[in-house]
Design a protein around this motif. Sequence first.
Motif, PDB file in Angstrom:
ATOM      1  N   GLN A  71      -3.356 -37.423 -29.599  1.00 35.59           N
ATOM      2  CA  GLN A  71      -4.577 -37.625 -28.824  1.00 35.59           C
ATOM      3  C   GLN A  71      -4.305 -37.465 -27.327  1.00 35.59           C
ATOM      4  OE1 GLN A  71      -7.357 -37.793 -30.207  1.00 35.59           O
ATOM      5  NE2 GLN A  71      -7.258 -38.834 -32.184  1.00 35.59           N
ATOM      6  N   ASN A  72      -3.220 -38.069 -26.875  1.00 37.09           N
ATOM      7  CA  ASN A  72      -2.876 -37.972 -25.446  1.00 37.09           C
ATOM      8  C   ASN A  72      -2.556 -36.526 -25.045  1.00 37.09           C
ATOM      9  OD1 ASN A  72      -3.187 -40.728 -25.151  1.00 37.09           O
ATOM     10  ND2 ASN A  72      -1.025 -41.167 -25.555  1.00 37.09           N
ATOM     11  N   ALA A  73      -1.843 -35.813 -25.932  1.00 38.75           N
ATOM     12  CA  ALA A  73      -1.495 -34.426 -25.626  1.00 38.75           C
ATOM     13  C   ALA A  73      -2.736 -33.550 -25.537  1.00 38.75           C
ATOM     14  CB  ALA A  73      -0.532 -33.892 -26.683  1.00 38.75           C
ATOM     15  N   LEU A  74      -3.693 -33.776 -26.443  1.00 37.74           N
ATOM     16  CA  LEU A  74      -4.932 -32.988 -26.410  1.00 37.74           C
ATOM     17  C   LEU A  74      -5.763 -33.319 -25.181  1.00 37.74           C
ATOM     18  CD1 LEU A  74      -5.991 -33.073 -30.186  1.00 37.74           C
ATOM     19  CD2 LEU A  74      -5.136 -31.116 -28.909  1.00 37.74           C
ATOM     20  N   ASN A  75      -5.783 -34.597 -24.815  1.00 43.26           N
ATOM     21  CA  ASN A  75      -6.562 -34.991 -23.632  1.00 43.26           C
ATOM     22  C   ASN A  75      -5.992 -34.399 -22.346  1.00 43.26           C
ATOM     23  OD1 ASN A  75      -8.331 -36.515 -25.158  1.00 43.26           O
ATOM     24  ND2 ASN A  75      -7.133 -38.402 -24.962  1.00 43.26           N
ATOM     25  N   SER A  76      -4.679 -34.149 -22.356  1.00 42.44           N
ATOM     26  CA  SER A  76      -4.051 -33.612 -21.146  1.00 42.44           C
ATOM     27  C   SER A  76      -4.095 -32.081 -21.071  1.00 42.44           C
ATOM     28  CB  SER A  76      -2.593 -34.077 -21.077  1.00 42.44           C
ATOM     29  OG  SER A  76      -1.855 -33.564 -22.175  1.00 42.44           O
ATOM     30  N   LEU A  77      -4.623 -31.422 -22.102  1.00 39.74           N
ATOM     31  CA  LEU A  77      -4.717 -29.966 -22.091  1.00 39.74           C
ATOM     32  C   LEU A  77      -5.717 -29.501 -21.040  1.00 39.74           C
ATOM     33  CD1 LEU A  77      -4.724 -28.715 -25.803  1.00 39.74           C
ATOM     34  CD2 LEU A  77      -3.056 -28.214 -24.022  1.00 39.74           C
ATOM     35  N   SER A  78      -5.365 -28.452 -20.334  1.00 42.27           N
ATOM     36  CA  SER A  78      -6.281 -27.867 -19.351  1.00 42.27           C
ATOM     37  C   SER A  78      -6.864 -26.590 -19.953  1.00 42.27           C
ATOM     38  CB  SER A  78      -5.543 -27.554 -18.042  1.00 42.27           C
ATOM     39  OG  SER A  78      -5.029 -28.721 -17.465  1.00 42.27           O
ATOM     40  N   VAL A  79      -8.058 -26.695 -20.490  1.00 45.68           N
ATOM     41  CA  VAL A  79      -8.720 -25.529 -21.095  1.00 45.68           C
ATOM     42  C   VAL A  79     -10.092 -25.367 -20.462  1.00 45.68           C
ATOM     43  CG1 VAL A  79      -7.518 -25.659 -23.306  1.00 45.68           C
ATOM     44  CG2 VAL A  79      -9.593 -26.995 -22.956  1.00 45.68           C
ATOM     45  N   SER A  80     -10.530 -24.130 -20.401  1.00 40.89           N
ATOM     46  CA  SER A  80     -11.849 -23.835 -19.834  1.00 40.89           C
ATOM     47  C   SER A  80     -12.385 -22.574 -20.479  1.00 40.89           C
ATOM     48  CB  SER A  80     -11.757 -23.675 -18.313  1.00 40.89           C
ATOM     49  OG  SER A  80     -10.868 -22.615 -17.993  1.00 40.89           O
ATOM     50  N   SER A  89     -15.337 -21.664 -36.901  1.00 43.74           N
ATOM     51  CA  SER A  89     -16.733 -21.970 -36.573  1.00 43.74           C
ATOM     52  C   SER A  89     -16.949 -22.198 -35.076  1.00 43.74           C
ATOM     53  CB  SER A  89     -17.191 -23.210 -37.348  1.00 43.74           C
ATOM     54  OG  SER A  89     -16.437 -24.348 -36.964  1.00 43.74           O
ATOM     55  N   SER A  90     -15.844 -22.381 -34.320  1.00 42.38           N
ATOM     56  CA  SER A  90     -15.961 -22.686 -32.888  1.00 42.38           C
ATOM     57  C   SER A  90     -15.755 -21.477 -31.995  1.00 42.38           C
ATOM     58  CB  SER A  90     -14.946 -23.778 -32.500  1.00 42.38           C
ATOM     59  OG  SER A  90     -15.157 -24.950 -33.241  1.00 42.38           O
ATOM     60  N   MET A  91     -15.454 -20.320 -32.571  1.00 41.40           N
ATOM     61  CA  MET A  91     -15.197 -19.124 -31.765  1.00 41.40           C
ATOM     62  C   MET A  91     -16.396 -18.796 -30.869  1.00 41.40           C
ATOM     63  SD  MET A  91     -12.266 -17.796 -31.958  1.00 41.40           S
ATOM     64  CE  MET A  91     -10.769 -17.927 -32.936  1.00 41.40           C
ATOM     65  N   GLY A  92     -16.103 -18.564 -29.568  1.00 40.01           N
ATOM     66  CA  GLY A  92     -17.147 -18.224 -28.619  1.00 40.01           C
ATOM     67  C   GLY A  92     -17.848 -19.416 -28.020  1.00 40.01           C
ATOM     68  N   LYS A  93     -17.564 -20.630 -28.520  1.00 39.30           N
ATOM     69  CA  LYS A  93     -18.191 -21.835 -27.990  1.00 39.30           C
ATOM     70  C   LYS A  93     -17.302 -22.452 -26.910  1.00 39.30           C
ATOM     71  CE  LYS A  93     -20.604 -22.826 -32.328  1.00 39.30           C
ATOM     72  NZ  LYS A  93     -20.836 -23.797 -33.412  1.00 39.30           N
ATOM     73  N   SER A  94     -17.740 -23.575 -26.363  1.00 38.72           N
ATOM     74  CA  SER A  94     -17.013 -24.225 -25.275  1.00 38.72           C
ATOM     75  C   SER A  94     -15.626 -24.663 -25.731  1.00 38.72           C
ATOM     76  CB  SER A  94     -17.804 -25.438 -24.781  1.00 38.72           C
ATOM     77  OG  SER A  94     -17.017 -26.243 -23.937  1.00 38.72           O
TER      78      SER A  94
END
Length: 486
Positions: free
Chosen positions: A84-93, A215-220
């Motif tokens: 959870q901590n590792a995912l929260n620290s990911l920088s994605v946009s 199912s998430s391709m192209g989404k935020s």
Amino acid sequence: MSEKTIAKSKKKHTVQYDRWGYFFIAPFFLIYLVFSLIPLVMTFVNTFVEQYNVGLEVEGPNFKVPTYFQGQEKFYTSDIEGVQNALNSLSVSGNVDEQTVATVRKTILSTASLMDTSNVNFNSSFDKMAKAYLGKSPKELTDATKAFVANEEWGLSEKYGKNYDRVVSNLDKLASEATVSAVDEAFTAKVKNSLADISGVPTRFMKAFNKLAKSSMGKSAESFVKSASDLVGKKEWALAKNFRTVFESDILKYGWNTIVMWIMGFIPQIVISLVLSVWFTNTELKLKFQQFFKTVIYMPNLIMASAFSMLFFTLFSDAGPINSIFIKLGWMDAENPLRYMQHTGWTRTLVAAMNFLMWYGNTTILLMAGIMGIDESLFEAARIDGASPTQVFFKVTMPLLMPIFIYVFITSMIGGIQMFDVPQILSNGAGTPNRTTMTLIMYLNKNLSSKNYGVSGAISVILFAVTGILSSIVYKSNMKQYQGRR
């Protein structure tokens, strides 16, 4: 011999007799320990810490409830917070693409120290590596496999500790127990299967993860990371999870079913039992064959509930004797017989009728014992004063019978809450029609049969609390007038 010596001798014998008493008490204590105390303790343990399965999820134990990373490998539990901590620290946009999916997958697998055997390159790479060791010693293949799984491409590295250690332990065991001197296809398959066994839970997770990614391709990208984090699971007290699962279910509906069927059986049971107990204890009526009638009304209590249920199921089936009689009398159309088990009212009535027939005899005996404990002179004084039988019953019998009546009411209420065998057999465990005859204990049994011990323990604790509260309310509200008396 002096009186002092005689007294000491008697006292010594008394102590010896007391000691012998422990030998008679011990078996009963052991029976209580095995059949009552241990199950009671285990019920509370299961409520707080036991694991249970729901679909893809394997949840618990040890007070924590992760979603996909749990299972038989308890050490997965400690990895959830790190993931959870590792995912929260990911920088994605931006939007989700293949690179985003790969980054999130690698973060999850590397942090949780899981091996991704669902990777398309895993099988081909392992087969290629193993092929080079055909004909060599089993230990050489297992040592090469240790190095192979340490490749971070599969998500399992030596630096991650426990999962890697478990793989190494299994491989060493395979090498030591090998029955072949040279590696063949069968031994290679064993090594590969041992890796699959290690990653059974992660593989199920990766299937769900890949479905989410597709199912998430192209989404935020941010929403995808959040969804992946939710998919991983979260730490939660097993106690809270168990009780939340219970109250999110249809337990209130099952409670209502239980109350309705108990009331439908208890009202005629207590009314008829009171009438019969007054008749049998009335010295003025001088009823004949009392012993015969007392035996007859108690007989149904000796019949097993399962036998009673099977009898009623046969009598009231679509082609049963009851419908056959009605058809011959012309009261029912042969093409459209009454289907009792498909009607809520009829099914509940049959359950209530069986409970009434099984227990009204026992209730009558208890009430008779209570009435016979009342001084006969009180009844005679009331009759001399011109009281009618109805007045004697409500002004003399019932007030003095109240302690026994409350005992009967409370025990019957507890029995109603624990109603199980009759509706279970009559509805084949399904609570048909449409779960309208599903009782609380049937719901408990359903979770036990599914090995949902945590939910089962929570239901048991709730029933224990409800039973204690209702019994206390009934007792306190009706026994106030007797408090303080000796």
